[in-house]
Design a protein around this motif. Structure first.
Motif, short mmCIF file in Angstrom:
data_model
loop_
_atom_site.label_atom_id
_atom_site.label_comp_id
_atom_site.label_asym_id
_atom_site.label_seq_id
_atom_site.Cartn_x
_atom_site.Cartn_y
_atom_site.Cartn_z
N HIS A 146 3.92 7.92 4.84
CA HIS A 146 2.65 8.34 5.45
C HIS A 146 2.13 7.34 6.49
O HIS A 146 1.54 7.74 7.48
N ASP A 147 2.35 6.05 6.28
CA ASP A 147 1.89 5.04 7.24
C ASP A 147 3.05 4.42 8.02
O ASP A 147 2.94 3.28 8.48
N HIS A 160 0.84 -1.20 0.00
CA HIS A 160 0.00 0.00 0.00
C HIS A 160 0.88 1.26 0.00
O HIS A 160 0.64 2.21 -0.74
N ASP A 219 -3.93 8.34 -0.99
CA ASP A 219 -4.18 7.27 -0.03
C ASP A 219 -5.52 6.59 -0.32
O ASP A 219 -5.69 5.41 -0.07
FE LIG Z 1 -2.38 4.71 3.99
#
Ligand SMILES: [Fe+2]
Ligand SMILES: [Fe+2]
Length: 192
Positions: free
Chosen positions: A52-53, A23, A130
């Protein structure tokens, strides 16, 4: 390839689950595509997507404790619904563990779950990427949002925030007030 980016990727691959890492790469490449479309520095967009994650590798019930440990201020609503907190913790980790000092990248990571009023271009790119990245397959409106993202990113952002609120409301799930503030801000922008 920028050496820092390959180092980041190797580190993320070790820390994240396989699906989260996939992802992450998809979001990163989607950020780059949107940056090409809207004229934003490609490498900054790539890094924002990659990181981002970066904090999404801990049990959900540990985020409040982790944020408090690092002095990250939390609202009572964030403490009650910590699902969004990996964004704030992620911005902290991007700075402390990945050496990111660029405020636009840190801002985009910090607001990628809730948005915020007055989002900048990178904030918008990451939020939208996202949602539309290629591994996503649940939301019915994905084909339309994928098209819209490259036609008018502000319109795509509005529709995604609105859809997120509708989804949470229909299921009686807690909505972080920041998501609501983002929606209300975008609504005033549309009317202006
Ligand atoms: Fe994400
Ligand atoms: Fe996330």
């Amino acid at each position: 390839m920028n050496e820092n980016i390959s180092i980041m990727r190797r580190k993320l691959k070790k820390k994240l689950s396989e699906s989260r890492y996939e992802h992450t790469l998809s979001v990163s490449f989607t950020c780059v595509c949107l940056a090409m479309r809207y004229g934003y520095p490609l490498e900054k967009a790539e890094i924002a997507g990659l990181l981002h994650d970066c904090a999404k590798c801990h049990p959900d019930d540990s985020y409040v404790r982790r944020c408090e440990k690092h002095g990250i201020p939390l609202t009572p609503e964030e403490k009650a619904a910590p699902a969004v907190l990996h964004a704030k913790l992620g911005a902290w980790m991007a700075r402390e563990h990945y050496g990111i000092t660029d405020e636009e990248i840190l801002s985009a990571i910090a607001c990628h779950t809730t948005g915020k009023p007055g989002m900048g271009l990178l904030d918008k790119i990451l939020y939208v990427a996202d949602y539309i990245e290629v591994r996503r397959d649940k939301a019915e409106n994905l084909p339309a949002m994928r098209r819209l993202a490259f036609e008018d990113i502000d319109e795509a952002l509005f529709e995604i925030v609105k859809g997120t609120l509708d989804y949470l409301n229909k299921r009686g799930m807690t909505t972080d007030p920041m998501t609501l503030r983002t929606y209300e801000y975008l609504l005033t922008q549309k009317k202006a």
